[in-house]
Design a protein around this motif. Structure first.
Motif, PDB file in Angstrom:
ATOM      1  N   SER A  41       0.767  -1.423   0.130  1.00 22.92           N
ATOM      2  CA  SER A  41       0.188   0.437   0.103  1.00 22.92           C
ATOM      3  C   SER A  41       0.794   1.235   0.046  1.00 22.92           C
ATOM      4  O   SER A  41       2.245   1.139   0.659  1.00 22.92           O
ATOM      5  N   VAL A  42       0.628   2.104  -0.808  1.00 26.86           N
ATOM      6  CA  VAL A  42       0.775   3.574  -0.987  1.00 26.86           C
ATOM      7  C   VAL A  42       0.680   4.197  -0.251  1.00 26.86           C
ATOM      8  O   VAL A  42      -0.651   4.682  -0.528  1.00 26.86           O
ATOM      9  N   ILE A  43       1.053   5.417   0.588  1.00 28.25           N
ATOM     10  CA  ILE A  43       0.048   6.331   1.452  1.00 28.25           C
ATOM     11  C   ILE A  43       0.173   7.509   0.945  1.00 28.25           C
ATOM     12  O   ILE A  43       1.581   7.845   0.573  1.00 28.25           O
ATOM     13  N   VAL A  44      -0.772   8.467   0.561  1.00 30.39           N
ATOM     14  CA  VAL A  44      -0.298   9.788   0.080  1.00 30.39           C
ATOM     15  C   VAL A  44      -0.130  10.676   0.711  1.00 30.39           C
ATOM     16  O   VAL A  44      -0.663  10.581   1.671  1.00 30.39           O
ATOM     17  N   ASP A  45       0.821  11.671   1.102  1.00 28.98           N
ATOM     18  CA  ASP A  45       1.469  12.535   1.928  1.00 28.98           C
ATOM     19  C   ASP A  45       0.261  13.553   1.310  1.00 28.98           C
ATOM     20  O   ASP A  45       0.081  14.287   0.965  1.00 28.98           O
ATOM     21  N   GLU A  46      -0.915  13.913   2.575  1.00 37.88           N
ATOM     22  CA  GLU A  46      -2.092  14.492   2.635  1.00 37.88           C
ATOM     23  C   GLU A  46      -1.396  16.099   1.940  1.00 37.88           C
ATOM     24  O   GLU A  46      -2.225  16.737   2.273  1.00 37.88           O
ATOM     25  N   PHE A  59      -6.760  20.393 -12.073  1.00 41.21           N
ATOM     26  CA  PHE A  59      -5.614  19.328 -11.815  1.00 41.21           C
ATOM     27  C   PHE A  59      -6.101  17.592 -12.183  1.00 41.21           C
ATOM     28  O   PHE A  59      -7.464  17.642 -12.198  1.00 41.21           O
ATOM     29  N   THR A  60      -5.724  16.395 -12.639  1.00 44.54           N
ATOM     30  CA  THR A  60      -5.854  16.728 -12.996  1.00 44.54           C
ATOM     31  C   THR A  60      -5.406  15.377 -12.283  1.00 44.54           C
ATOM     32  O   THR A  60      -4.512  15.133 -11.214  1.00 44.54           O
ATOM     33  N   VAL A  61      -5.667  13.561 -12.415  1.00 47.82           N
ATOM     34  CA  VAL A  61      -5.129  12.850 -11.637  1.00 47.82           C
ATOM     35  C   VAL A  61      -3.617  12.356 -11.878  1.00 47.82           C
ATOM     36  O   VAL A  61      -2.373  12.460 -11.295  1.00 47.82           O
ATOM     37  N   ARG A  66       1.875  12.670 -10.227  1.00 40.60           N
ATOM     38  CA  ARG A  66       3.394  13.842 -10.350  1.00 40.60           C
ATOM     39  C   ARG A  66       4.058  14.413  -8.791  1.00 40.60           C
ATOM     40  O   ARG A  66       5.039  13.943  -8.801  1.00 40.60           O
ATOM     41  N   GLN A  67       3.284  14.952  -8.730  1.00 44.31           N
ATOM     42  CA  GLN A  67       3.597  16.425  -7.823  1.00 44.31           C
ATOM     43  C   GLN A  67       3.361  15.232  -6.122  1.00 44.31           C
ATOM     44  O   GLN A  67       4.483  15.647  -5.202  1.00 44.31           O
ATOM     45  N   ALA A  68       2.999  14.195  -6.321  1.00 43.60           N
ATOM     46  CA  ALA A  68       3.191  13.974  -3.946  1.00 43.60           C
ATOM     47  C   ALA A  68       3.734  12.380  -4.521  1.00 43.60           C
ATOM     48  O   ALA A  68       4.331  11.388  -3.628  1.00 43.60           O
ATOM     49  N   ASN A  69       4.555  12.013  -5.735  1.00 44.55           N
ATOM     50  CA  ASN A  69       5.401  10.966  -6.135  1.00 44.55           C
ATOM     51  C   ASN A  69       4.874   9.331  -6.201  1.00 44.55           C
ATOM     52  O   ASN A  69       5.341   9.105  -4.600  1.00 44.55           O
ATOM     53  N   VAL A  70       3.379   9.390  -6.117  1.00 46.57           N
ATOM     54  CA  VAL A  70       3.122   8.387  -5.511  1.00 46.57           C
ATOM     55  C   VAL A  70       2.420   7.739  -7.405  1.00 46.57           C
ATOM     56  O   VAL A  70       2.553   8.791  -8.071  1.00 46.57           O
ATOM     57  N   LYS A  71       1.820   6.747  -7.283  1.00 47.86           N
ATOM     58  CA  LYS A  71       1.562   5.916  -8.335  1.00 47.86           C
ATOM     59  C   LYS A  71       0.128   6.345  -8.612  1.00 47.86           C
ATOM     60  O   LYS A  71      -0.576   7.004  -7.843  1.00 47.86           O
ATOM     61  N   SER A  73      -2.388   5.277  -9.495  1.00 52.76           N
ATOM     62  CA  SER A  73      -3.582   4.518  -8.403  1.00 52.76           C
ATOM     63  C   SER A  73      -4.280   4.847  -7.171  1.00 52.76           C
ATOM     64  O   SER A  73      -4.997   4.876  -6.810  1.00 52.76           O
ATOM     65  N   ALA A  74      -2.630   4.960  -6.611  1.00 54.94           N
ATOM     66  CA  ALA A  74      -2.672   6.043  -5.665  1.00 54.94           C
ATOM     67  C   ALA A  74      -3.336   7.677  -5.419  1.00 54.94           C
ATOM     68  O   ALA A  74      -4.186   7.385  -4.179  1.00 54.94           O
ATOM     69  N   ALA A  75      -3.144   7.873  -6.627  1.00 57.10           N
ATOM     70  CA  ALA A  75      -3.543   9.414  -6.795  1.00 57.10           C
ATOM     71  C   ALA A  75      -4.640   9.111  -6.635  1.00 57.10           C
ATOM     72  O   ALA A  75      -5.656  10.815  -6.107  1.00 57.10           O
ATOM     73  N   ASN A  76      -5.245   8.584  -7.275  1.00 54.54           N
ATOM     74  CA  ASN A  76      -6.548   8.390  -8.350  1.00 54.54           C
ATOM     75  C   ASN A  76      -7.737   8.233  -6.851  1.00 54.54           C
ATOM     76  O   ASN A  76      -8.664   8.315  -6.457  1.00 54.54           O
ATOM     77  N   ALA A  77      -6.908   6.289  -5.865  1.00 53.23           N
ATOM     78  CA  ALA A  77      -7.527   6.388  -4.734  1.00 53.23           C
ATOM     79  C   ALA A  77      -7.601   7.542  -3.750  1.00 53.23           C
ATOM     80  O   ALA A  77      -9.184   7.827  -2.880  1.00 53.23           O
ATOM     81  N   PHE A  78      -7.132   8.169  -3.493  1.00 51.40           N
ATOM     82  CA  PHE A  78      -6.798   9.620  -2.779  1.00 51.40           C
ATOM     83  C   PHE A  78      -8.259  11.014  -3.568  1.00 51.40           C
ATOM     84  O   PHE A  78      -8.739  11.246  -2.304  1.00 51.40           O
ATOM     85  N   LEU A  79      -7.904  11.383  -4.640  1.00 46.85           N
ATOM     86  CA  LEU A  79      -8.836  11.826  -5.334  1.00 46.85           C
ATOM     87  C   LEU A  79     -10.090  11.448  -5.358  1.00 46.85           C
ATOM     88  O   LEU A  79     -11.173  12.156  -4.402  1.00 46.85           O
ATOM     89  N   GLN A  80     -10.750   9.931  -5.053  1.00 48.56           N
ATOM     90  CA  GLN A  80     -11.888   9.436  -4.908  1.00 48.56           C
ATOM     91  C   GLN A  80     -12.689   9.693  -4.042  1.00 48.56           C
ATOM     92  O   GLN A  80     -13.381  10.163  -2.739  1.00 48.56           O
ATOM     93  N   ASN A  81     -11.148   9.714  -2.099  1.00 45.83           N
ATOM     94  CA  ASN A  81     -11.741   9.890  -1.100  1.00 45.83           C
ATOM     95  C   ASN A  81     -11.674  11.688  -1.033  1.00 45.83           C
ATOM     96  O   ASN A  81     -12.947  11.898   0.117  1.00 45.83           O
TER      97      ASN A  81
END
Length: 103
Positions: A41-46, A59-61, A66-71, A73-81
């Motif tokens: 699991s990759v955690i996005v630095d909120e 902005f886009t996913v 790119r800015q958060a240095n995550v995949k 899929s992880a950025a998309n999960a964060f955005l959905q949340n």
């Protein structure tokens, strides 16, 4: 026209042992070893992600990942949340390439 070349006795013996190993070995349905699956699991630095979201007009996913240095899929999960919480809105895009704005 002619048939296959006649094998030497040594070569015939090698093919026989190879065929015996195939038949005597594992069956098609058998599995050698089960590999252990690890749940990565990759955690996005909120804080970093929310700073980027607040500073951007749109902005886009892909940009967020790119800015958060995550995949993506992880950025998309964060955005959905964040969509569920109401801190971002989806304003356009299609086929998975949506455009978001901070709420």
């Amino acid at each position: 026209m002619g048939g296959g070349k006649k094998q030497s006795p040594a070569q015939a013996e090698k093919t026989q042992t190879a065929e015996a190993d195939k038949k005597g070995g594992q069956k098609k349905g058998d599995k050698k070893e089960q590999k252990q699956r690890t749940n990565i699991s990759v955690i996005v630095d909120e804080g970093q992600a929310l700073n980027f979201i607040k500073g951007a007009k749109v902005f886009t996913v892909q940009e967020l990942s790119r800015q958060a240095n995550v995949k993506i899929s992880a950025a998309n999960a964060f955005l959905q949340n964040q969509l569920e919480k109401g801190s971002v809105k989806r304003i356009g895009g299609y086929s998975g390439h949506h455009i978001y704005v901070p709420a």
